[in-house]
Design an enzyme around this catalytic site. Structure first.
Site, PDB file in Angstrom:
ATOM      1  N   GLY A 113      59.540 -67.619 -54.044  1.00 53.15           N
ATOM      2  CA  GLY A 113      60.994 -67.726 -54.173  1.00 53.15           C
ATOM      3  C   GLY A 113      61.420 -69.068 -54.735  1.00 53.15           C
ATOM      4  O   GLY A 113      60.583 -69.919 -55.047  1.00 53.15           O
ATOM      5  N   TYR A 125      70.391 -72.521 -51.207  1.00 48.03           N
ATOM      6  CA  TYR A 125      68.960 -72.462 -50.899  1.00 48.03           C
ATOM      7  C   TYR A 125      68.754 -72.475 -49.382  1.00 48.03           C
ATOM      8  O   TYR A 125      68.060 -71.612 -48.833  1.00 48.03           O
ATOM      9  CB  TYR A 125      68.258 -73.646 -51.570  1.00 48.03           C
ATOM     10  CG  TYR A 125      66.862 -73.921 -51.075  1.00 48.03           C
ATOM     11  CD1 TYR A 125      65.827 -73.048 -51.361  1.00 48.03           C
ATOM     12  CD2 TYR A 125      66.579 -75.070 -50.326  1.00 48.03           C
ATOM     13  CE1 TYR A 125      64.536 -73.307 -50.895  1.00 48.03           C
ATOM     14  CE2 TYR A 125      65.308 -75.340 -49.870  1.00 48.03           C
ATOM     15  CZ  TYR A 125      64.289 -74.456 -50.149  1.00 48.03           C
ATOM     16  OH  TYR A 125      63.030 -74.702 -49.701  1.00 48.03           O
TER      17      TYR A 125
HETATM   18  C1  15L Z   1      62.613 -78.350 -49.546  1.00 44.15           C
HETATM   19  O1  15L Z   1      62.935 -77.327 -48.952  1.00 44.15           O
HETATM   20  C2  15L Z   1      62.138 -78.315 -50.954  1.00 44.15           C
HETATM   21  O2  15L Z   1      61.391 -77.163 -51.241  1.00 44.15           O
HETATM   22  C3  15L Z   1      61.350 -79.559 -51.335  1.00 44.15           C
HETATM   23  O3  15L Z   1      61.268 -79.617 -52.746  1.00 44.15           O
HETATM   24  C4  15L Z   1      61.973 -80.834 -50.757  1.00 44.15           C
HETATM   25  O4  15L Z   1      63.244 -81.059 -51.360  1.00 44.15           O
HETATM   26  C5  15L Z   1      62.117 -80.708 -49.262  1.00 44.15           C
HETATM   27  O5  15L Z   1      62.837 -79.552 -48.918  1.00 44.15           O
HETATM   28  C6  15L Z   1      62.789 -81.918 -48.609  1.00 44.15           C
HETATM   29  O6  15L Z   1      63.810 -81.748 -47.922  1.00 44.15           O
HETATM   30  O7  15L Z   1      62.289 -83.032 -48.752  1.00 44.15           O
END
Ligand code: 15L
Length: 268
Positions: free
Chosen positions: A74, A140
C-alpha cells in the site's frame, strides 16, 4: 519456521525486502507480492507474483494455503485521498477476506500516524498506551486507523486473528531528534514479525513497533501476548542526531512529526 507458507504484501518496499531477506534466510516459505517487481534475488523457498492490491481475486489466490499474511503493501506516506483509497482501503478488505477464507492471521503494518496528533510527552508526562484515542494526522494515518479497526471487526465477527504493528520510524538508523523516540531497527522489526506469526494465539493485538528507546512516546501494549521484546536502542545514535530539529513548532509538538504539518491550516 512456520508450518504453512506466509504471504508478504509490499515485498518490494524497504521493509518488505528486509523481511523477505531475513525470514527467507531463516527457512520460511514465503509468497511475495508487490505492484512493482521484486528488486533482489529471490530468497530460497520464495516465489514472487506481481499484483495490485485492488484486485481481490489475485490476493485470494496467492493466500491459498497460507497460515499468515504479513501486510506491508500500500501507500506508505501521506498522499491525496484518492491515491490512498485503492491500495490502502480496498486492499485491506481483500487481505482480510483472503485471511478469512484461509483461517490465516494478519500482521498489519500500521503506523504511528494513526495517532500522530497526540502531543509528545514532556519530561515525566504519562506515555500513551495502545488503547489511546485514534488521532490520525492525514489520509495515510486515517487508512491505518481503518486497518486496525478492520482487524478489530474481523476478530470480533469472524475470529480472524490479527497483530497490528504501530510502526514508529523503521530505517537503518535514526536521522533526527524525533526518531530517538520512534526508531525501530530492522532487526527488531524482523523479530517482531516472526513473533507475531509464530505465537500460538494473538487475538486482536496492537503493538508499539519501536526499539527499546529510553526517549519513547509510548507505554503499554500487547507485546507479552506474542512474546516480543525489542533488543536495540536509538540511544546509540543520540550524540549524532539529538540536536537535529525541524524549526517548525507544529512538527515538534506532535508525535507524527512532519505529517501533522502537511497542509495544516488550523488557526485556533
Ligand atoms: C511512516 O508511517 C512512513 O511509512 C515512514 O516513511 C516514516 O515517515 C514514518 O512513518 C515516521 O513517522 O517516521
Amino acid at each position: 519456521p512456520p508450518a504453512k507458507p506466509v504471504l508478504l504484501t509490499g515485498a518490494s518496499g524497504n521493509l518488505g525486502r528486509a523481511l523477505a531477506r531475513e525470514l527467507g534466510a531463516a527457512g520460511w516459505t514465503l509468497r511475495l507480492t508487490d505492484i512493482t517487481p521484486f528488486p533482489d534475488a529471490l530468497p530460497p523457498g520464495a516465489s514472487f507474483v506481481k499484483a495490485d492490491l485492488n484486485e481481490g481475486l489475485a490476493l485470494v489466490r496467492q493466500a491459498e494455503g497460507c497460515g499468515a499474511i504479513l501486510h506491508f503493501g500500500g501507500v506508505s506516506v501521506e498522499r491525496p485521498f484518492e491515491e490512498v483509497l485503492g491500495p490502502n482501503l480496498r486492499g485491506l478488505y481483500h487481505v482480510y477476506e483472503a485471511a478469512r477464507r484461509e483461517g490465516a492471521r494478519v500482521i498489519f503494518a500500521s503506523s504511528n500516524h494513526s495517532i500522530g496528533f497526540h502531543e509528545r510527552p514532556r519530561g515525566n508526562e504519562a506515555k500513551i498506551d495502545v488503547d489511546c484515542a485514534f488521532r490520525p494526522d492525514g489520509y495515510y494515518g486515517l487508512s491505518k486507523v481503518y486497518g486496525e479497526l478492520m482487524g478489530r471487526m474481523y476478530w470480533d465477527k469472524h475470529g480472524v486473528e490479527n497483530v497490528n504493528l504501530r510502526i514508529g520510524s523503521c530505517f537503518p538508523k535514526p536521522i533526527d531528534a524525533r526518531m530517538l523516540a520512534t526508531w525501530l531497527s530492522y532487526a527488531d522489526l524482523v523479530r517482531l514479525c516472526a513473533a507475531a506469526v509464530t505465537a500460538p494465539r494473538s487475538g486482536h493485538a496492537v503493538i508499539w513497533a519501536a526499539s527499546a528507546n529510553p526517549r519513547t512516546f509510548w507505554g503499554k501494549d500487547h507485546r507479552e501476548r506474542i512474546g516480543w521484546k525489542p533488543l536495540d536502542s536509538s540511544e546509540t545514535f543520540a550524540g549524532e542526531v539529538g540536536g537535529i530539529l525541524s524549526g517548525d513548532p507544529v512538527v515538534e509538538r506532535y508525535q507524527g512529526g512532519s505529517y501533522p504539518a502537511i497542509e495544516y491550516s488550523r488557526t485556533a
